[in-house]
Design a protein around this motif. Structure first.
Motif, short mmCIF file in Angstrom:
data_model
loop_
_atom_site.label_atom_id
_atom_site.label_comp_id
_atom_site.label_asym_id
_atom_site.label_seq_id
_atom_site.Cartn_x
_atom_site.Cartn_y
_atom_site.Cartn_z
N LYS A 1 14.52 30.23 0.65
CA LYS A 1 14.09 29.71 -0.64
C LYS A 1 12.61 29.96 -0.86
N GLU B 1 4.30 38.83 -2.39
CA GLU B 1 5.21 39.41 -1.41
C GLU B 1 5.27 38.52 -0.17
N LYS C 1 10.84 32.44 0.29
CA LYS C 1 10.65 33.86 -0.05
C LYS C 1 10.99 34.12 -1.51
N GLU C 2 12.03 33.48 -2.01
CA GLU C 2 12.40 33.64 -3.42
C GLU C 2 11.29 33.14 -4.33
N LEU C 3 10.71 31.98 -4.00
CA LEU C 3 9.64 31.42 -4.83
C LEU C 3 8.42 32.33 -4.85
N THR D 1 8.33 35.60 -4.35
CA THR D 1 8.66 36.82 -5.09
C THR D 1 8.67 36.57 -6.59
N SER D 2 9.22 35.46 -7.01
CA SER D 2 9.29 35.15 -8.45
C SER D 2 7.91 34.92 -9.04
N ASP D 3 6.93 34.54 -8.22
CA ASP D 3 5.56 34.32 -8.71
C ASP D 3 4.70 35.57 -8.58
N GLY D 4 5.29 36.71 -8.22
CA GLY D 4 4.54 37.97 -8.17
C GLY D 4 3.87 38.24 -6.85
#
Length: 645
Positions: free
Chosen positions: A462, A473, A464-466, A468-471
């Motif tokens: 979760k 890595e 990692k998803e957050l 990535t979604s905020d731009g």
């Protein structure tokens, strides 16, 4: 009065070998003479350090460093060094002699050069510097004075006196080496630290000067010039020479970018850009004579500065203004500066008689075509000026000065273009456009930055998803023990939550391994007992298929991984290795031997030795008995008792 006659070295033989015939030039560190090598009977240039500087170790080091550096560069466009030595107070370099002039002489006499001539000079310069860069050296003092143009058209790069290894950082006690007009911003901000991109910057300035006849930054004092290098972009050459192709503006802008990461990485990369730019130019564009050029017209005497060299490393087409049909030997000749060729005289011939209708048709056709040509080439159209990397205000001023309207201004993030400066235009620079039409500018907002989100307490997937979604890595994931955070959930990030970072940056994640468990010692225990103890501690047990000999009985635990008293997390696996029993070794027969010989034989066989002397053996030195008879076997490492009488 001829100052050569006053030079004490003229006419002397240096080091018993070099006869000095004439003085060529005087610099701040050395004087250059034309000399003859009396051993090899050849003309060469002798660079002699001023005697007052010969006592300074740093100057002598630079002198010797130049000889060693250039000696490693066996390149046709580098002035070669033949020898280095000392004669009394004179420290000298023996170098290749180039009969001709410097690029500074050419610019002083000719002013701005045609694009073809400028590129013909720049290519061999970059080839020489590229060889130095790939050999691990930086020139650090590129300028027109260090570009020699031989009477035979060859181009040579000279004066590697400031050369340094790429990975060397020097301290110059605040002094800025190199010539002010050609210094890269990083040479000003951090004197002594340089990489190949400082030479790339200097070559960009030299190209600008060749195309325009002027240096890009001027001022009443060196401090003003240094300030402009740090805070102002080198303007596009087309601002001084209208009509120059955009490709040349782009070359200068790429080489002289104030942010060195944006420049080509070395002279080899810039040479590739130069060749690509040349390939995209027409013959008319290459041969266009800039208005700043001084007329090449003169008497019929040969002019030594009229030679424009051609790169010796790149096959080139026929020289400028030469007729087709030259043999292969003629292709390597150099092009020359040319005035615009005179128009061929019109031939006046008798016009055949035609009917009146045909005559009127021809006249109308000529008028129509002429009007169309006038309309296309007249003031109805213009070209989009080069405004890339300029501030929005300056770009708008240039567009308005060109008779164009400023259209919508767009914004975009950029990692390489400074905030507030122009990234691109639509139409692009150099494009043909009707006057008073609008040009759309795209202005940089600088690098896009985002805040690192708070992902502590989240599961790793979760988190990692957050990110990535905020731009951002997800970066390196490490694990640590934690009494407070459940295993598999995030303890912290680096950088911390709330920190601003450039979009696309990596964020390291620390994940909990759970509470630490002290691993119990189960070596020597039976397998069932060991498994029960480890599982009770919250660990998983795995038994290795391999068994080893050990001091423990067969079937007992001989080793464990992780070792006893180390820490593990709940559910971690402990691997047990079982014993296949001790190794059995034959016991040597030592009865009748001296005590020392007996102990040596038993210890070499792998046993421990115990002495039993009793009362009768206090002063004895002979083995009368041993606990395990000679020839029998015993576990390796076990103790053998010897009785001494």
């Amino acid at each position: 009065m001829d100052t050569t006659l006053q030079d004490p070295l003229v006419g002397q033989v240096l080091d018993g070998r070099y006869r000095i015939d004439a003085r060529i030039a005087v610099g701040g560190m050395a004087t250059v003479y034309r000399a003859v090598d009396t051993r090899l009977d050849r003309v060469l240039a002798l660079k002699v350090m001023h005697p007052a500087l010969a006592a300074d170790g740093s100057f002598v080091e630079r002198f010797i460093r130049e000889a060693k550096s250039v000696a490693r560069l066996a390149h046709p466009n580098v002035v070669q060094v033949f020898d280095q030595g000392t004669d009394g107070s004179y420290v000298y370099l023996a170098m290749e002699y180039i009969a001709g002039c410097t690029l500074r002489d050419v610019l002083r006499e000719r002013g701005a050069l045609q694009p073809r001539a400028a590129l013909d000079i720049l290519e061999p310069v970059l080839a020489a510097l590229g060889a130095a860069h790939r050999a691990g050296f930086v020139h650090r003092d590129m300028k027109p004075e260090n570009v020699l143009i031989g009477d035979d058209g060859r181009v040579k790069v000279a004066d590697f006196g400031l050369v340094r290894s790429v990975d060397t950082v020097t301290s110059t006690t605040g002094a800025v080496l190199g010539t002010v007009a050609y210094l890269a911003p990083e040479q000003i901000e951090t004197p002594g630290a340089a990489d190949p991109r400082v030479d790339v910057y200097a070559c960009g300035v030299v190209l600008y000067e060749m195309l325009t006849g002027e240096k890009p930054h001027d001022g009443d004092s060196p401090a003003i010039v240094l300030y402009k290098h740090l805070h102002e972009n080198v303007p596009p050459p087309s601002a001084e020479v209208p009509g120059l192709p955009f490709a040349l503006d782009d070359l200068v802008a790429s080489a002289t970018a104030r942010t060195r990461e944006v420049r080509p990485q070395d002279a080899v990369a810039l040479l590739g850009q130069v060749r690509d730019a040349r390939a995209g130019l027409t013959e008319e564009q290459l041969d266009a004579v800039p208005p700043q050029a001084v007329s090449a017209a003169h008497d019929n005497a040969e002019d030594r500065t009229s030679v424009i060299p051609r790169s010796l490393t790149v096959p080139r087409p026929l020289p400028v203004d030469e007729e087709e049909g030259f043999g292969p030997d003629e292709v390597d000749r150099t092009s020359r500066f040319q005035s615009p060729p005179p128009l061929p005289p019109r031939r006046r011939g008798a016009r055949p008689r035609r009917g009146l209708l045909a005559l009127v048709t021809v006249v109308l056709l000529v008028i129509g075509v002429g009007a169309g040509v006038w309309y296309i080439n007249s003031g109805q159209f213009t070209k989009v000026p080069a405004v890339l990397t300029q501030s929005r205000a300056k770009a708008e001023q240039r567009l308005e000065a060109a008779g164009l309207e400023v259209g919508p201004v767009k914004h975009s993030y950029s990692d390489t273009v400074k905030r507030g400066t122009v990234i691109s235009t639509d139409p692009e620079p150099g494009a043909r456009i009707r006057k008073h039409d609008s040009v759309t500018l795209t202005v940089s907002d600088g690098p896009q930055t985002v805040k690192v989100p708070d992902v502590t307490g989240s599961r790793l997937d979760k988190a990692k998803e957050l990110l990535t979604s905020d731009g951002l890595e997800p970066g390196q994931v490490t694990q640590e023990f934690s009494d407070d955070v459940i295993k598999g959930f995030v303890i912290s990030t680096s950088p911390e939550a709330g920190t601003k970072r450039r979009a696309g940056s990596a964020v390291s994640i620390v994940v909990s391994k759970g509470a630490a468990i002290d691993v119990p010692d189960v070596t020597g225990e039976d397998l069932d007992d060991a498994k029960a103890e480890l599982e009770e501690a919250g660990l998983t047990v795995e038994v290795s298929a391999e068994q080893v000999t050990s001091e423990f009985d067969k079937g007992q635990v001989a080793a464990q991984t992780p070792e006893a008293d180390s820490q593990a997390a709940d559910g971690d696996t402990v691997t047990l290795t079982l014993s296949k029993g001790p190794e059995m070794v034959e016991v040597p027969d030592v009865v009748g031997d001296s005590v020392d010989d007996a102990k040596t034989a038993l210890e070499q066989a792998g046993f421990e030795v115990s002495e039993d002397r009793g009362l009768l053996g206090l002063f004895g030195d002979t083995v009368k008995k041993q606990s395990v008879d000679g020839g029998d076997t015993a576990p390796k490492g076990s103790t053998i008792t010897i009785t001494i009488r």
